[in-house]
Every structure is written in C-alpha cells, then in structure tokens.
Design an enzyme around this catalytic site. Structure first.
Site, PDB file in Angstrom:
ATOM      1  CG  HIS A  93      -9.053   5.701   6.284  1.00 53.93           C
ATOM      2  ND1 HIS A  93      -8.174   4.226   6.023  1.00 53.93           N
ATOM      3  CD2 HIS A  93     -10.465   5.084   5.603  1.00 53.93           C
ATOM      4  CE1 HIS A  93      -8.979   3.246   5.836  1.00 53.93           C
ATOM      5  NE2 HIS A  93     -10.254   3.560   5.724  1.00 53.93           N
ATOM      6  CG  HIS A 128      -3.818   4.779   2.085  1.00 55.06           C
ATOM      7  ND1 HIS A 128      -5.269   5.177   2.396  1.00 55.06           N
ATOM      8  CD2 HIS A 128      -3.456   4.583   3.585  1.00 55.06           C
ATOM      9  CE1 HIS A 128      -5.776   4.888   3.486  1.00 55.06           C
ATOM     10  NE2 HIS A 128      -4.775   4.728   4.249  1.00 55.06           N
ATOM     11  CE1 TYR A 147      -3.150   9.205   7.763  1.00 54.71           C
ATOM     12  CE2 TYR A 147      -4.401   7.474   6.818  1.00 54.71           C
ATOM     13  CZ  TYR A 147      -3.692   8.142   7.844  1.00 54.71           C
ATOM     14  OH  TYR A 147      -3.612   7.409   9.256  1.00 54.71           O
ATOM     15  CD  GLN A 182      -2.829   1.546   2.321  1.00 54.47           C
ATOM     16  OE1 GLN A 182      -2.287   1.900   3.440  1.00 54.47           O
ATOM     17  NE2 GLN A 182      -4.085   1.048   2.211  1.00 54.47           N
TER      18      GLN A 182
END
Length: 367
Positions: free
Chosen positions: A172, A169, A174, A102
C-alpha cells in the site's frame, strides 16, 4: 454451499489456528500516546471469542523516529505499549484465538508535524524537496540498517510477550513497498535499480527478523500491487515476473504471504481465474491469505467519496468455492468484522441475515 471450509483448522509448523477466518489489519487510531488500552483489548478479545482464528492487529509502529504517520496509532516499542499488547495477547489466547502484530513503518507518507516528534520528516528511499525544504529524507545506508534493526527488535519483542508470529507491512505504498516500487525508489546504489535491487531492503529486513525470532516463529508478509497513491499500479505484469519477485522473499524467510487486493474475486492475469493469492500460492508453495471486500457488496474506497454509502452483506459462495479448491488457505475479513464482531459466528451458524451492514460511521468507534 455451507461455510464449513472457513471453520476447519489450519496448521503451519507450531502454529495451529482454530478457523480459516483472519481479522485483517485495520488502522483504528484509538491508542492515545501509542498505548493500547482497555477498549483495544476488548475489541480484539471479542473477535477471538466469536470464531476468528487469527487476528492481525492494526498497524503498529516500530521503534524508529520516522515510523509513524498518523495520530493515536499504537506503538510496538516501549514498555508501556508492550505491556498493553501483552494484555491483548492474554485476552485473545484466553478465548482460544491467535494473534500477530502488523509491524509498520510509513516511510515517506509521514509529514512534518506528526507525533511523536513533530520535527522529523518522512523517511524514504529517495529524497524529496519542496520549496527548499526536505519533506522526505532520502535514507542513507545507516538509516536502512537502523530501520531493519527496529523491525527485528519489534519481532523479538512480539515473541517475548507471547504473540503467535508477526506480519511485516510491505503493501500500500508504505516504506517496504516504497523500496519495491520504481516510482518511489530512484536510488542508484544496491537498494535501487532493477526489481532485484529494489527488493534488497525487504530481503535484508526479513532475514534480520528471522534471525531475531528463530526458525519456528511465523513471519507473514503483506504485499500488494495497488497503492494508495495509484489503484492501478502494478509491480509485476506477468506470472514469470511475479515468480522472480516472490521467490527471493520466500527464500529470505516468509512463511505466509498476505496478498492484498481491492476485490478478492478479480483474476490477476489474463488467461487464468486465479487471484493474486492464488498465483502467489502456486508460484511459492507457501500458504497465502486472500483479502479484498470479503462479505460486502461495495469496496472500501467507495466510502471515502460517498459518506452516506452503506455496504450490505454479500454472498460468500464464490469465496467458499475457491477456498474449497485450495486457491488460498486463509481468508482475511476487514470491514465486515470491524462493524460486526460476531460476523464469523453468524456465517458459521447460517445467520447471514443478522450480519450488520457497514457504513463509514463504523470507523468512528470500537465495538
């Protein structure tokens, strides 16, 4: 209902997984200096040996000075770190499993004082100043291109050392997600504004990764509605808005969407039982991974407020029913696999009574 649906092979192009069980990415912070060592190698090897078809590693930072936000998380740049990941790849492949890293940039989550260079602030779509100090550097267009290049290089390195794909990713709260989210992206240039503008960074990043790895190397995008800062946040409110959001990402080169929810069984929109993964699959036609409290009777956030809480194994009947209906293609398991490396084998063999419960203590060690 038997668990056989979880243990059927899955194929996508050149990627063939022995089972539908995916190890969800979970930050573990056991890589001093950013280099995965023998304990990390064994951690992943054990899951591959015990029936996990695809391992998605914990978040690994790309080669940009502001990508990291936490101590002892692994890097995916530098020959020392890549040599460590090469050993992880070899160990997982020796057990018949597949593995993808990831790739991660934390963006504005980073704080002054964080390794490797404590003087570097967070980078984000928009500048943030507190008490006269810049705590988040608003990214210039040059910064954007540098970060995109770092992701592309990490993906190229992943292919070079034998990884089976990459996950980006984009969830969430980020960096990639910060561009998606109106609350954190107040830009007035082409990387801000409406949803199409706020998606431009991700689209350019996906295209750059695709160019770096070629047409046959799988790209997974993890995305979410909920944020660490706001569990009720929603990027989109309707199926129509979801389709408009997802289609450009799909067209840019995403092969698999990893749809992060807190509870996989919850419907995404009124009037339908489909969860976020189910809707994503329906609207894009691409394979999807569902995730969210799989196999446990309490969600993760409960453990942040009550350190004595224990999550017991939960029935998989609803999950298996929906998998058999092809609502989703793959199932990511997080905490249940973190605490019990043999979770998949126990499920396959009907030994649910032997599955270990999860408590916050499991976060303090690698098993």
């Amino acid at each position: 209902m038997t668990a056989s649906a979880l243990f059927k092979p899955f194929s996508l192009g050149n990627l063939t997984l022995p089972t539908r069980v995916v190890m969800a990415p979970m930050t573990r912070s056991f890589s001093p200096g950013g280099v995965p060592g023998a304990n990390v190698i064994e951690y992943y090897r054990r899951r591959a040996a015990a029936g996990v078809g695809l391992i998605i590693t914990e978040g690994t930072t790309v080669g940009h000075k502001a990508s990291n936000g936490y101590p002892h998380v692994p890097r995916f740049y530098g020959e020392d770190a890549l040599a460590g990941w090469q050993k992880v790849v070899d160990a997982v492949h020796a057990e018949g499993g597949k593995i993808v890293p990831q790739l991660w940039h934390v963006g504005s989550v980073r704080r002054i004082g964080t390794e490797p260079d404590a003087s570097v602030p967070g980078y984000g779509p928009s500048e943030k100043v507190k008490d006269g100090n810049v705590i988040v550097h608003g990214m210039t267009k040059e910064d954007i291109q540098e970060v995109i290049a770092a992701f592309a290089q990490a993906a190229k390195d992943a292919k070079r050392i034998g990884m089976d794909g990459v996950e980006l990713h984009g969830a969430h709260g980020y960096l990639i997600d910060q561009f998606f989210w109106e609350g954190s992206n107040q830009r007035t240039d082409e990387y801000g504004g409406d949803q199409a503008g706020r998606s431009r960074f991700a689209i350019e990043l996906i295209k750059a990764v695709r160019e770096a790895v070629g047409p046959d190397f799988p790209i997974i995008l993890r995305w979410s509605q909920w944020k660490q800062q706001d569990y009720k946040a929603r990027l989109v409110e309707t199926p129509e808005a979801l389709e408009a959001f997802l289609k450009p990402l799909s067209d840019a080169g995403v092969d698999i969407f990893h749809c992060s929810t807190r509870r996989f069984w919850e419907p995404e929109f009124e009037g339908s039982d489909l969860n976020l993964a189910g809707w994503t699959r329906k609207l894009t036609g691409k394979p999807v991974i569902t995730v969210g409290s799989v196999g446990l009777d309490e969600e993760f956030m409960q453990f942040m407020v009550n350190t004595d809480k224990v999550a017991q194994p939960a029935s998989l009947e609803k999950l298996l029913e929906r998998l058999n209906k092809q609502e989703f293609d793959l199932v990511a398991v997080g905490r249940a696999l973190l605490v019990d490396p043999d979770w998949a084998l126990k499920v396959r063999d009907g030994r649910e009574q032997d599955i270990l419960p999860f408590s916050r203590d499991a976060l303090t060690k690698l098993v």
